[in-house]
Each structure stands twice: as structure tokens, then as C-alpha cells.
Write a protein that holds these residues in place. Structure first.
Motif, PDB file in Angstrom:
ATOM      1  N   GLY A 105      55.868  23.310  32.902  1.00  0.00           N
ATOM      2  CA  GLY A 105      56.151  24.171  34.110  1.00  0.00           C
ATOM      3  C   GLY A 105      55.343  25.555  34.363  1.00  0.00           C
ATOM      4  O   GLY A 105      55.351  25.773  35.315  1.00  0.00           O
ATOM      5  N   GLU A 106      54.814  26.168  33.375  1.00  0.00           N
ATOM      6  CA  GLU A 106      53.919  27.249  33.432  1.00  0.00           C
ATOM      7  C   GLU A 106      52.555  26.899  34.534  1.00  0.00           C
ATOM      8  O   GLU A 106      52.003  28.085  35.014  1.00  0.00           O
ATOM      9  CB  GLU A 106      53.389  27.845  32.149  1.00  0.00           C
ATOM     10  N   VAL A 111      58.336  30.084  34.695  1.00  0.00           N
ATOM     11  CA  VAL A 111      59.381  29.095  34.370  1.00  0.00           C
ATOM     12  C   VAL A 111      60.734  30.178  33.961  1.00  0.00           C
ATOM     13  O   VAL A 111      60.534  30.923  33.078  1.00  0.00           O
ATOM     14  CB  VAL A 111      59.153  28.407  33.160  1.00  0.00           C
ATOM     15  N   ILE A 163      63.535  21.644  34.896  1.00  0.00           N
ATOM     16  CA  ILE A 163      63.118  22.927  34.618  1.00  0.00           C
ATOM     17  C   ILE A 163      63.303  23.833  36.146  1.00  0.00           C
ATOM     18  O   ILE A 163      63.081  23.004  37.055  1.00  0.00           O
ATOM     19  CB  ILE A 163      61.603  22.897  34.340  1.00  0.00           C
ATOM     20  N   VAL A 195      61.881  26.739  38.232  1.00  0.00           N
ATOM     21  CA  VAL A 195      60.418  27.313  38.626  1.00  0.00           C
ATOM     22  C   VAL A 195      60.264  28.202  39.659  1.00  0.00           C
ATOM     23  O   VAL A 195      60.689  27.851  40.622  1.00  0.00           O
ATOM     24  CB  VAL A 195      59.278  26.485  38.367  1.00  0.00           C
TER      25      VAL A 195
END
Length: 246
Positions: free
Chosen positions: A141-142, A147, A165, A167
Motif C-alpha cells: 500500500g505504501e 495507507v 487496504i 489508501v
């Protein structure tokens, strides 16, 4: 813009214009204001917007809506829980186009808000089941943006067939269809991204801040692109159909 700034810098102020005005500290805003931008070329009808959002947002208290021009609207809420719920359920779409919401903080001016980032729920498909952990979700996700949350249980494991996730994504950049992920001894794998409640977006360049008709890439192209040449012709269409639009 730079030319105007240079001209202003060279302007000589009169004695009256050089006078300073002292503003005494005003009462702080209650923090119950959202600024919304509708990513559509159509001029929005405020009466229709208010009526539809009042029905869709399902709040305990009512809200006020003021037209700021350029398809920007100020929403002022009466209850913090209502505002928090609206933000929590982002992203929103209106007439299938993205409605981006920004919580106005003290000291902010609407003209300075960039409206270039939006929260999305993203599903990560294609990982081995035992790799569906919160840590893996954060790592992948980063690379997409900030995130905010990974949907995992108390043991930090993501149940089901994918990792989910939340985001904060830069919408001035094309959406990613997937990523190459190296999983130690398991080697390199391709994972697919599926975006929940995806609004109308551009199939040519992959951005959600405009549609195909307003894409500069398409306008600059001398020939009509074949389906296989479109940036997002393969993959994203079915993701949108599988998502519920609010």
C-alpha cells in the motif's frame, strides 16, 4: 501567473495602501466544514446536489451547502458524527464522477486546496494465502500512497481471497493496475489491484480527475487508439462493475 506576480511586485504602494490592518483574534471555526470538488465538466445544479446528497448521506442532522464556483461546494454540518461518517465512507461519486471532499482546517483558504488526493479502498489479489498479512498490505500500500488502514483481524491476518487496504491516492497520477512483488523464496509475482466504488475515469491515461473525452493524451493523438493501446482497456472495467457506486 508568473508574469502577473512580477507586475504586482513592481507596483508602488500609496501611503494609504501601506497601512497595516490588525485583526483581533476571531472565534475559531467549529471544524464542521467540508469543501467538495465535483470532477465533471458539467455545471452542477446546487438544488439537485443538495437533494441527492441529503438522501444518500443519511445524516442525523441536516447540513448547509454553498456554491463556491468552479464546481466547488462548501458543506457545513451541524453534527461532528455526520461529518466523520461522510469522510469515512469516501470516496463518493456524483452522477458517476468523483466528488472529492476536503475537511477545512483553521487557517486554510479554499483557493489553496489542491484537490489532488482521494481515499480509495483497494483490493490486492494474487498473493499466496499465507502472505495475506497486515505487514504485507502496508508494504504494498505504501507504494500507492498513504495507507490509512489494512482490513485485518486481531492476529493481523487478512481473511478471504485478497488483502483490502484504504489508501490516500494522488489522483493526478494514473491508477496502477497491479504491482510486481518479490516474496522471498517464492520469487517474483504479479498482484492485481481492484478499486472499490471507482467513479468514471479515463481509459486512455488511467486518471480519475477526467474522462476519456477530456483527456489531453487522446486529444493530441492524431489517430483513434485501438482498444489494446488504451492504458486501462484491460482490467479496470470489470472492477468498476463489481463495485457499488454511492
Amino acid at each position: 501567473m508568473e508574469e502577473i506576480t512580477e507586475r504586482c511586485a513592481g507596483i508602488k504602494l500609496s501611503s494609504r495602501e501601506e497601512a497595516e490592518v490588525t485583526i483581533h483574534e476571531t472565534e475559531p471555526m467549529d471544524g464542521l466544514v467540508l469543501i467538495g470538488k465535483f470532477f465533471t465538466k458539467r455545471r452542477i445544479n446546487m438544488e439537485f446536489v443538495y437533494r441527492v446528497l441529503k438522501m444518500v448521506w443519511k445524516m442525523e442532522k441536516t447540513f448547509e451547502a454553498s456554491d463556491l464556483g468552479e464546481n466547488k461546494v462548501m458543506f457545513r454540518f451541524q453534527k461532528k458524527d455526520d461529518l466523520d461518517r461522510v469522510l469515512f465512507l469516501c470516496p463518493w461519486s456524483f452522477d458517476k464522477y468523483l466528488l472529492l471532499l476536503h475537511k477545512l482546517e483553521r487557517g486554510e483558504a479554499v483557493k489553496d486546496i489542491k484537490f489532488n488526493k482521494s481515499l480509495f479502498w483497494v483490493q490486492i489479489h494474487g498473493l499466496p494465502t499465507m502472505c495475506q498479512t497486515k505487514a504485507v498490505g502496508l508494504s504494498i500500500g505504501e507504494t500507492l500512497g498513504g495507507v490509512e488502514r489494512v482490513d485485518a483481524n486481531e492476529k493481523e491476518f487478512c481473511l478471504g481471497n485478497f488483502i483490502r487496504i484504504r489508501v490516500l491516492i494522488d489522483i493526478s497520477m494514473p491508477l496502477c493496475r497491479g504491482w510486481k512483488v518479490r516474496l522471498g523464496e517464492q520469487g517474483l509475482k504479479w498482484v492485481d489491484f481492484k478499486y472499490e466504488r471507482l467513479p468514471i475515469f479515463c481509459y486512455l491515461c488511467g486518471r480519475v480527475d477526467h474522462d476519456e473525452q477530456d483527456c489531453l493524451q487522446g486529444l493530441r493523438s492524431k489517430e483513434i487508439l485501438r482498444p489494446e493501446e488504451k492504458q486501462l482497456a484491460h482490467g479496470f472495467v470489470r472492477h468498476r462493475k463489481n463495485s457499488k457506486n454511492r
